[in-house]
Design a protein around this motif. Structure first.
Motif, PDB file in Angstrom:
ATOM      1  N   ILE A 126      38.438  32.361  25.392  1.00 45.83           N
ATOM      2  CA  ILE A 126      39.070  31.347  24.535  1.00 45.83           C
ATOM      3  C   ILE A 126      40.479  31.749  24.112  1.00 45.83           C
ATOM      4  N   GLY A 178      31.236  35.705   6.038  1.00 40.16           N
ATOM      5  CA  GLY A 178      30.559  34.847   7.014  1.00 40.16           C
ATOM      6  C   GLY A 178      29.914  33.598   6.441  1.00 40.16           C
ATOM      7  N   GLY A 208      32.812  29.725   6.745  1.00 39.45           N
ATOM      8  CA  GLY A 208      32.977  29.061   8.039  1.00 39.45           C
ATOM      9  C   GLY A 208      34.414  28.912   8.516  1.00 39.45           C
ATOM     10  N   HIS A 209      35.392  29.196   7.656  1.00 37.13           N
ATOM     11  CA  HIS A 209      36.781  28.920   8.020  1.00 37.13           C
ATOM     12  C   HIS A 209      37.327  29.777   9.158  1.00 37.13           C
ATOM     13  N   CYS A 262      29.891  24.958   5.532  1.00 38.16           N
ATOM     14  CA  CYS A 262      31.228  25.473   5.222  1.00 38.16           C
ATOM     15  C   CYS A 262      31.674  25.119   3.805  1.00 38.16           C
ATOM     16  N   GLU A 266      43.722  36.450  13.611  1.00 35.51           N
ATOM     17  CA  GLU A 266      43.865  35.909  12.265  1.00 35.51           C
ATOM     18  C   GLU A 266      43.449  34.439  12.226  1.00 35.51           C
ATOM     19  N   ARG A 267      42.698  34.069  11.200  1.00 30.55           N
ATOM     20  CA  ARG A 267      42.361  32.672  10.937  1.00 30.55           C
ATOM     21  C   ARG A 267      42.252  32.506   9.431  1.00 30.55           C
ATOM     22  N   GLN A 287      36.097  30.854  11.881  1.00 27.46           N
ATOM     23  CA  GLN A 287      35.441  30.841  13.188  1.00 27.46           C
ATOM     24  C   GLN A 287      36.454  30.783  14.314  1.00 27.46           C
ATOM     25  N   VAL A 290      41.817  26.443  19.146  1.00 32.22           N
ATOM     26  CA  VAL A 290      40.407  26.863  19.040  1.00 32.22           C
ATOM     27  C   VAL A 290      40.206  27.494  17.656  1.00 32.22           C
ATOM     28  N   ILE A 300      46.789  28.433   8.446  1.00 35.10           N
ATOM     29  CA  ILE A 300      47.314  29.783   8.226  1.00 35.10           C
ATOM     30  C   ILE A 300      48.835  29.679   8.214  1.00 35.10           C
ATOM     31  N   GLY A 341      35.762  30.407  18.195  1.00 30.72           N
ATOM     32  CA  GLY A 341      34.677  30.281  19.158  1.00 30.72           C
ATOM     33  C   GLY A 341      33.397  30.749  18.488  1.00 30.72           C
ATOM     34  N   PRO A 342      32.594  31.557  19.156  1.00 33.53           N
ATOM     35  CA  PRO A 342      31.331  32.005  18.560  1.00 33.53           C
ATOM     36  C   PRO A 342      31.512  33.081  17.488  1.00 33.53           C
ATOM     37  N   ALA A 343      32.704  33.615  17.325  1.00 35.07           N
ATOM     38  CA  ALA A 343      32.899  34.744  16.410  1.00 35.07           C
ATOM     39  C   ALA A 343      33.329  34.284  15.022  1.00 35.07           C
ATOM     40  N   PHE A 344      32.918  35.050  14.021  1.00 33.29           N
ATOM     41  CA  PHE A 344      33.501  34.943  12.688  1.00 33.29           C
ATOM     42  C   PHE A 344      34.506  36.090  12.615  1.00 33.29           C
ATOM     43  N   THR A 354      28.086  27.306  19.675  1.00 33.64           N
ATOM     44  CA  THR A 354      28.415  28.618  19.093  1.00 33.64           C
ATOM     45  C   THR A 354      27.427  28.995  17.977  1.00 33.64           C
ATOM     46  N   TYR A 364      35.874  23.039  27.261  1.00 31.22           N
ATOM     47  CA  TYR A 364      36.871  23.011  26.182  1.00 31.22           C
ATOM     48  C   TYR A 364      37.972  21.988  26.482  1.00 31.22           C
ATOM     49  N   PHE A 413      41.491  23.205   6.482  1.00 34.15           N
ATOM     50  CA  PHE A 413      40.418  24.107   6.866  1.00 34.15           C
ATOM     51  C   PHE A 413      40.917  25.257   7.728  1.00 34.15           C
TER      52      PHE A 413
END
Lengths: 287, 392
Positions: A281, A254, A257-258, B287, A246-247, A260, A287, B318, A262-265, B341, B260, B315
Motif C-alpha cells: 500500500i 488502537g 481508529g484514526h 472510531c 505518520e497518520r 489506520q 490510503v 495531518i 491498511g491493516p495496520a494501526f 482489514t 484498491y 479524521f
C-alpha cells in the motif's frame, strides 16, 4: 460468526488515557519553527525508559494532545526529550510554553528501530527534515555500542541551510572517524557551500555494503518513497529497510481508529515498519 | 394457565407466556439492572430504558429498504415482530460521548483527575443474533489487545444479555450469509423466540449461562413440548430463507486488497454524501475523536472522547492536509476496513449483516451490491449516468 472473548474482571490497571504531569526543564530553539524540550515527571526525576523510534502523546492544558517522537538519548536517565515543529494548533501552543511549565505525557508507544537486529551489519540512516528527530535516539544507541556494527552512514536532507536540525551535533558526528555523515539541502542562497539536492541523490555513492545493510528511514512520505526506491536500487532487501509512518492519531492505543494504514494501526503496529510489511500500500494515494 | 417457577439449567427449553414477560423485566430491575430494550419513538424502534413490558412496541413492524424505514401496524400483538432500527447497543457500552478526565491547573502545577468507572449495570432485552456478534466484535476491539478500555470493560462485564431470535427478516438484513444469525448461537444469558400460533402467544426460552438459568428459574415456566420446540425452530429457519439480501464473503480480503484502484470506487463516490450515517448506525464501528474544553478561568479543562467517522475530512488530517481528501478514498477506507482489514486486525469481519448502513444511507448505497460489483465489475444499480463506461 465473531469468536467470543472471555470477559474478565476489571483490573486496577492505570487508565491508559490518563496523562502523567511532566515539567519542562529546558527549551532550546533549533530552527525558526522547531524546538526541543527536556522533560521530567513533575513529581521529581524518574527513569523514563523508551526504545529509539517510540513516541509519546503530549497534552497541552485545555488545547489538545499530539503524538511526538522521542528525540533524546535512551541512555539519559534524568530526563527525556522531544523535538517538535510548530505547524498545528497544539504544536503552536506548545511553542508558547516555557521552562517550568507542566504538560501531560502518555507513553512511550509504538514500535522501535531494529537496533538489536542490525548488530553485525552496516546501518544506513536516511532522514528528511524533522524526520531526523526520531532517528537521533537510534544513532545515540548505535554509537554507544559502536563496535557491534559495521559502517554507519547518516544521510540528512533539509529544505534550506537554516532548516538543518541539530547542526552542532551533526558537525560533531561528522568529525568522528567511524561515522559517515552527509548533509544536503533542497535549495539555498549563495552563501551555502555544501550539497544541494534532495537526500536521495546521496544514496548511490554512500559507503555501505547493500547485501549486509539495514536502512532506517524517516521523513515526509514522498521523500521516503524515493529513498526506498534508491535503497532498493542499491540492493538492500525490503525487509531490511525500515520506514517510520505518520497518520492522524487520537489515542495511541488502537481504540480511536484514526491512524489506520491498511491493516495496520500506526500507533501499535508502527510507527516503524519493515518496508515489506507496507510495500503493497506504500505510495498508494489516500490510503 | 399459570404455573409455578420451574428450575431450568443451561440449554433447557421452556415456555414463558407472553403476558409473563414483564416478570422477567421486573426480576432484572429488582436485581439492580437498568433494563434497556426496544420501544417506539419518533416513528422508529429505538433502544431505551424500559419500565415494563408495556414499553415494548407491541403490534408494530418495520419496512426497510435502501434509504427507507417505515413503521407499520402488524395484524397481531407481537412484541418483537420487527428487525433492527437506527440504534444499536454500542451506545450503552461504548457511549457516544464520554469524559476521559478532568485537569486542574494551579500556578505551575497540573493535576489530572481520573473518571470513576460507571456504576449502572444494564440488561439488554431484545438483542438480535447479529447484535450479539457485534458486541463480540467490539469486545475484541476494546478488550482483546494488550491495552484494555477500562470504561468499556466495566460496562461490558456487568451486562445481562437477553437475545431474541429473529422471526422476521428485515428488508435489508443479510445475517444468514454472514453466518451471524438469525438464531443467537452464543454470547447471551437468555435467548427467547417469540411464537404466535393458533391463538397462543408465548416465548420459547433457553438459558445460555448459569445466571441466565437462575433468572429464568424464578419465572412461571412450563416445560416445552417437542412440538413447541419445533415450531419455534421452524420460525427462525424460515427467517433465514426469507432474507432477500446476501453477501458472498469468499476470499473477501484478497478481493479488497487487489482492488484498491477499482473503478467502482469512483462510481460509489458519486453517490456517497460522506454523511457518516453508516458509521453511526453500524453496531461495530468504534472510531472516536477527542475534544478539549477549558472553562473561562483557564484553570479547569476536560477531555472528552466522542464517536467519530472515517467519512469526515478531519479524521485523516495531518500537517499539510487530509490523507483521504476524496470521498472515493473515504468510502474505500470504510468498506475495506469493515470487510477486509478488520480481519487482519481482530480476526473477524467487522460486518454482521444487520443492514443498518443500507437502510440509513440517504443515497441507498448497499454494501452487498458494492461487494458484488467489485467482484463482477458491473455498473451500479440506480447510479447516476456518468457518460463513461466503467471497466472491471
Amino acid at each position: 460468526m465473531a469468536p467470543t472473548l472471555e470477559i474478565s474482571e476489571p483490573k486496577a490497571a492505570a487508565d491508559p488515557m490518563l496523562p502523567v504531569p511532566c515539567r519542562i526543564r529546558r527549551v532550546r530553539n533549533e530552527t525558526a519553527d522547531t524546538f526541543t524540550w527536556e522533560l521530567q515527571p513533575a513529581d521529581g526525576p524518574a527513569r523514563f525508559a523508551f526504545q529509539p523510534g517510540q513516541f509519546n502523546m503530549l497534552y497541552v492544558f485545555g488545547v489538545g494532545e499530539v503524538p511526538i517522537s522521542i528525540s533524546g538519548d535512551p541512555a539519559d536517565t534524568q530526563s527525556f526529550r522531544h523535538t517538535t515543529r510548530a505547524v498545528g494548533v497544539v504544536t503552536r501552543a506548545m511553542r508558547q510554553l516555557r521552562a517550568g511549565d507542566v504538560l501531560g505525557v502518555r507513553g512511550p508507544f509504538g514500535s522501535a528501530w531494529p537496533i538489536e537486529a542490525a548488530a553485525g551489519r552496516d546501518v544506513v540512516i536516511v532522514a528528511g527534515g524533522i524526520g531526523l528527530a526520531p532517528l537521533r535516539p537510534a544513532l545515540c544507541r548505535l554509537l554507544a555500542q559502536r563496535r557491534r556494527y559495521g559502517r554507519i552512514v547518516l544521510l540528512y536532507g533539509a529544505r534550506t541551510p537554516q532548516d538543518i536540525l541539530f547542526p552542532h551535533e551533526l558537525e560533531r558526528w561528522r568529525g568522528k572517524f567511524d561515522l559517515e555523515v552527509q548533509v544536503t539541502v533542497d535549495r539555498s542562497a549563495d552563501t551555502w557551500r555544501g550539497n544541494v539536492g534532495v537526500v536521495t541523490t546521496l544514496i548511490p555513492c554512500a559507503p555501505f555494503e547493500p547485501a549486509n545493510a539495514v536502512a532506517l528511514v524517516c521523513g515526509p512520505e514522498v521523500m521516503m518513497r524515493y529513498t526506498v526506491r534508491e535503497l532498493q536500487r542499491r540492493g538492500i532487501a525490503a525487509d531490511r529497510i525500515h520506514v517510520s509512518m505518520e497518520r492522524n492519531m487520537k489515542c495511541a492505543i488502537g481504540f480511536c481508529g484514526h491512524c489506520q494504514y491498511g491493516p495496520a494501526f500506526i500507533c501499535k503496529d508502527g510507527p516503524i515498519f519493515p518496508f515489506d510489511r507496507v510495500e503493497s500500500i506504500f505510495g498508494k494515494a489516500e490510503v | 394457565m399459570k404455573s409455578a417457577p420451574l428450575a431450568v439449567k443451561r440449554s433447557d427449553k421452556a415456555v414463558l407466556q407472553a403476558e409473563d414477560l414483564d416478570m422477567l423485566i421486573q426480576n432484572l430491575r429488582k436485581r439492580g439492572h437498568q433494563v434497556i430494550g426496544p420501544t417506539r419513538r419518533e416513528g422508529a424502534i429505538v433502544y431505551e430504558e424500559l419500565a415494563s413490558a408495556q414499553n415494548l412496541p407491541a403490534g408494530w413492524t418495520d419496512e426497510q429498504d435502501g434509504g427507507t424505514y417505515r413503521l407499520k401496524r402488524r395484524t397481531d400483538g407481537a412484541l418483537f415482530g420487527y428487525a433492527v432500527g437506527p440504534h444499536s447497543w454500542k451506545e450503552f457500552v461504548h457511549p457516544p460521548a464520554q469524559r476521559l478526565y478532568r485537569a486542574r491547573r494551579n500556578g505551575k502545577q497540573v493535576e489530572f483527575l481520573p473518571e470513576t468507572p460507571p456504576a449502572a449495570k444494564c440488561a439488554f432485552l431484545g438483542v438480535r443474533a447479529c447484535e450479539l456478534n457485534a458486541i463480540a466484535i467490539q469486545d475484541r476491539v476494546f478488550l482483546g489487545g494488550p491495552v484494555v478500555d477500562p470504561g468499556y470493560q466495566s460496562r461490558r462485564q456487568q451486562l445481562f444479555l437477553i437475545a431474541v431470535n429473529c422471526t422476521v427478516a428485515g428488508g435489508t438484513c443479510f445475517c444468514a450469509s454472514m453466518n451471524t444469525g438469525p438464531k443467537a448461537a452464543s454470547g447471551y444469558d437468555v435467548a427467547l423466540t417469540e411464537v404466535m400460533e393458533s391463538g397462543r402467544h408465548y416465548f420459547m426460552t433457553e438459558a445460555g449461562t448459569d445466571r441466565g438459568a437462575e433468572v429464568l428459574s424464578q419465572l412461571p415456566l412450563q416445560r416445552a413440548t417437542s412440538r413447541q420446540e419445533q415450531i419455534a425452530a421452524d420460525m427462525v429457519s424460515q427467517t433465514a430463507r426469507r432474507m432477500a439480501r446476501q453477501m458472498d464473503t469468499t476470499g473477501i480480503e484478497e478481493l479488497f486488497y487487489r482492488n484498491y484502484e477499482h473503478p467502482r470506487w469512483d462510481d460509489v463516490a458519486k453517490r456517497c454524501l460522506t454523511c457518516a450515517n453508516c458509521t453511526l448506525v453500524c453496531p461495530t464501528c468504534f472510531c472516536t475523536t477527542v475534544e478539549d474544553t477549558a472553562d473561562l478561568t483557564g484553570q479547569h479543562a476536560e477531555r472528552w472522547r466522542k464517536w467519530d467517522s472515517c467519512f469526515t475530512l478531519d479524521f485523516s488530517y495531518i500537517a499539510g492536509g487530509s490523507v483521504r481528501s476524496s470521498s472515493r478514498a473515504r468510502y474505500r477506507q470504510w468498506l475495506t476496513h469493515k470487510l477486509a482489514t478488520w480481519m487482519d486486525q481482530f480476526g473477524t469481519s467487522g460486518c454482521v449483516g444487520c443492514g443498518r448502513c443500507i437502510t440509513w444511507c440517504p443515497a441507498a448505497i448497499d454494501l452487498t451490491e458494492e461487494v458484488r460489483a467489485l467482484r463482477e465489475g458491473g455498473p451500479a444499480r440506480g447510479a447516476a449516468p456518468t457518460g463513461k463506461e466503467t471497466k472491471p
